[in-house]
Design a protein around this motif. Structure first.
Motif, short mmCIF file in Angstrom:
data_model
loop_
_atom_site.label_atom_id
_atom_site.label_comp_id
_atom_site.label_asym_id
_atom_site.label_seq_id
_atom_site.Cartn_x
_atom_site.Cartn_y
_atom_site.Cartn_z
N MET A 1 89.71 46.97 31.47
CA MET A 1 90.07 48.39 31.45
C MET A 1 89.13 49.17 32.36
O MET A 1 87.91 49.12 32.18
N PRO A 2 89.64 49.90 33.32
CA PRO A 2 88.76 50.64 34.21
C PRO A 2 88.07 51.83 33.54
O PRO A 2 87.02 52.26 33.97
N GLU A 3 88.67 52.39 32.48
CA GLU A 3 88.05 53.54 31.80
C GLU A 3 87.15 53.02 30.69
O GLU A 3 87.55 52.23 29.84
N MET A 4 85.88 53.46 30.70
CA MET A 4 84.89 52.99 29.74
C MET A 4 84.70 54.05 28.65
O MET A 4 84.29 55.16 28.94
N LYS A 5 84.99 53.68 27.40
CA LYS A 5 84.94 54.64 26.31
C LYS A 5 83.88 54.33 25.27
O LYS A 5 83.61 55.16 24.40
N THR A 6 83.28 53.16 25.34
CA THR A 6 82.30 52.75 24.34
C THR A 6 81.00 52.34 25.04
O THR A 6 81.00 52.06 26.24
N PRO A 7 79.88 52.28 24.31
CA PRO A 7 78.62 51.85 24.94
C PRO A 7 78.71 50.46 25.54
O PRO A 7 79.45 49.60 25.05
N TYR A 8 77.97 50.25 26.60
CA TYR A 8 77.95 48.96 27.27
C TYR A 8 77.11 47.96 26.48
O TYR A 8 76.11 48.32 25.85
N GLN A 9 77.50 46.70 26.57
CA GLN A 9 76.71 45.64 25.96
C GLN A 9 75.37 45.55 26.66
O GLN A 9 75.29 45.67 27.89
N PRO A 10 74.27 45.35 25.91
CA PRO A 10 72.95 45.23 26.54
C PRO A 10 72.96 44.19 27.67
O PRO A 10 73.56 43.12 27.54
N GLY A 11 72.30 44.54 28.77
CA GLY A 11 72.24 43.67 29.94
C GLY A 11 73.32 43.95 30.96
O GLY A 11 73.28 43.42 32.06
N THR A 12 74.30 44.80 30.61
CA THR A 12 75.39 45.11 31.52
C THR A 12 75.03 46.28 32.43
O THR A 12 74.49 47.28 31.95
N PRO A 13 75.30 46.20 33.72
CA PRO A 13 75.11 47.38 34.56
C PRO A 13 75.96 48.54 34.02
O PRO A 13 77.17 48.38 33.79
N CYS A 14 75.34 49.69 33.78
CA CYS A 14 76.05 50.78 33.12
C CYS A 14 75.98 52.10 33.88
O CYS A 14 76.71 53.04 33.53
N TRP A 15 75.14 52.20 34.90
CA TRP A 15 75.00 53.45 35.64
C TRP A 15 74.39 53.14 36.99
O TRP A 15 73.68 52.14 37.16
N ILE A 16 74.68 53.99 37.97
CA ILE A 16 74.05 53.91 39.29
C ILE A 16 73.69 55.32 39.72
O ILE A 16 74.39 56.28 39.38
N ASP A 17 72.59 55.44 40.43
CA ASP A 17 72.30 56.75 41.02
C ASP A 17 71.52 56.60 42.31
O ASP A 17 71.07 55.51 42.68
N LEU A 18 71.42 57.72 43.01
CA LEU A 18 70.90 57.77 44.37
C LEU A 18 69.98 58.96 44.50
O LEU A 18 70.33 60.08 44.09
N VAL A 19 68.78 58.76 45.04
CA VAL A 19 67.85 59.85 45.35
C VAL A 19 67.83 60.02 46.86
O VAL A 19 67.57 59.06 47.60
N VAL A 20 68.11 61.23 47.34
CA VAL A 20 68.29 61.47 48.77
C VAL A 20 67.52 62.72 49.22
O VAL A 20 67.28 63.63 48.43
N PRO A 21 67.16 62.77 50.49
CA PRO A 21 66.54 63.99 51.03
C PRO A 21 67.47 65.19 50.98
O PRO A 21 67.03 66.32 50.70
N ASP A 22 68.75 64.98 51.25
CA ASP A 22 69.73 66.06 51.31
C ASP A 22 70.80 65.83 50.25
O ASP A 22 71.77 65.11 50.47
N GLN A 23 70.60 66.43 49.08
CA GLN A 23 71.51 66.21 47.97
C GLN A 23 72.92 66.71 48.26
O GLN A 23 73.89 65.99 48.02
N GLN A 24 73.03 67.91 48.80
CA GLN A 24 74.36 68.44 49.08
C GLN A 24 75.06 67.60 50.15
O GLN A 24 76.27 67.38 50.08
#
Length: 260
Positions: A1-24
């Motif tokens: 299922m592409p839509e995630m509605k429940t907490p992820y099982q421990p050890g599963t990639p659950c989020w990604i983020d990016l830190v950049v000089p130019d946020q906008q």
């Protein structure tokens, strides 16, 4: 299922983020290239942006300026792994030979997080969910579809992630020298030993696209850069690219099972 509605099982990639000089600039790039929506967040969150697609969270973008006097991290995507107890995971990381870069801390009422590096130098995050579970839409065009560790030492990395996050390594069927990472017997990511010159260990995120060749043309129009042009591999047709500020990621047009 592409839509995630429940907490992820421990050890599963659950989020990604990016830190950049130019946020906008990053928000504009990913809106144009992948179809995300997002705006700079309020001051109390350091301006952190939660990017959305189809009304679901897909990734975070943060300004390096929000780090204050702290040295800005490299412009790169960070993969976060789910944990039931971030403090216990922090201890396990240290005991397994990893380095904690940002100790476990609360993120308002959303969850608890930390940033660490494995013994080969690959940086990753840990997320203990409270009100926020993480990625709400995945495995669809424009969203996260795969997380992959490219490491300089496969054996050391495998032993570390087993001890620290409970991830087991197994050969990937049909893919020479490529390994799956499994949480609770389910494949949640990949691992390979890197042979690219002057490349350090790192986690790579993959975004799904409908047509890899068309996507790289659109990426360059958006100001991105092609590192390795599209090529066919076991899972589909993929390319290695950079965004308009130099963050590496991969795109892939996933091949339907049973098709050539």
């Amino acid at each position: 299922m592409p839509e995630m509605k429940t907490p992820y099982q421990p050890g599963t990639p659950c989020w990604i983020d990016l830190v950049v000089p130019d946020q906008q600039g990053a928000l504009d790039f990913y809106a144009r290239f992948l179809g995300w929506s997002g705006e700079i967040g309020p001051p109390e969150t350091g301006g952190y942006s939660v990017c959305m697609m189809q009304g679901k969270p897909v990734a975070g973008v943060m300004s390096a300026k929000a780090m204050g006097d702290e040295p800005a991290p490299p412009t790169m995507w960070t993969t976060y792994f789910a944990s039931d107890d971030a403090d216990a995971t922090e201890r396990a990381i240290g005991q397994a030979g990893g380095a904690v870069l940002v100790p476990a801390m609360d993120v308002m009422s959303l969850g608890r997080m930390l940033i660490a590096a494995d013994p080969t130098g690959a940086v990753f995050g840990v997320w203990q969910p409270k009100e926020f579970h993480g990625v709400g839409l995945a495995n669809e065009n424009g969203t996260l579809v795969w997380n992959e560790l490219n490491t300089t030492d496969k054996d050391a990395a495998s032993a570390f992630y087993a001890a620290a996050l409970g991830l087991e390594t197994a050969p990937m069927e049909g893919a020479k020298d490529y390994f799956s990472l499994q949480a609770g017997g389910r494949t949640v990511g990949g691992l390979q030993e890197t042979d690219r010159p002057n490349t350090s260990s790192h986690w790579l995120v993959y975004f799904s696209v409908e047509d890899a060749d068309r996507a790289v043309a659109e990426l360059t129009e958006c100001g991105g850069e092609v590192v390795h042009p599209p090529f066919d591999m076991e899972a589909g047709r993929m390319a290695l690219v950079k965004d308009s500020q130099g963050a590496d990621f991969a795109i892939i047009a996933v091949r339907a099972p049973g098709t050539a």
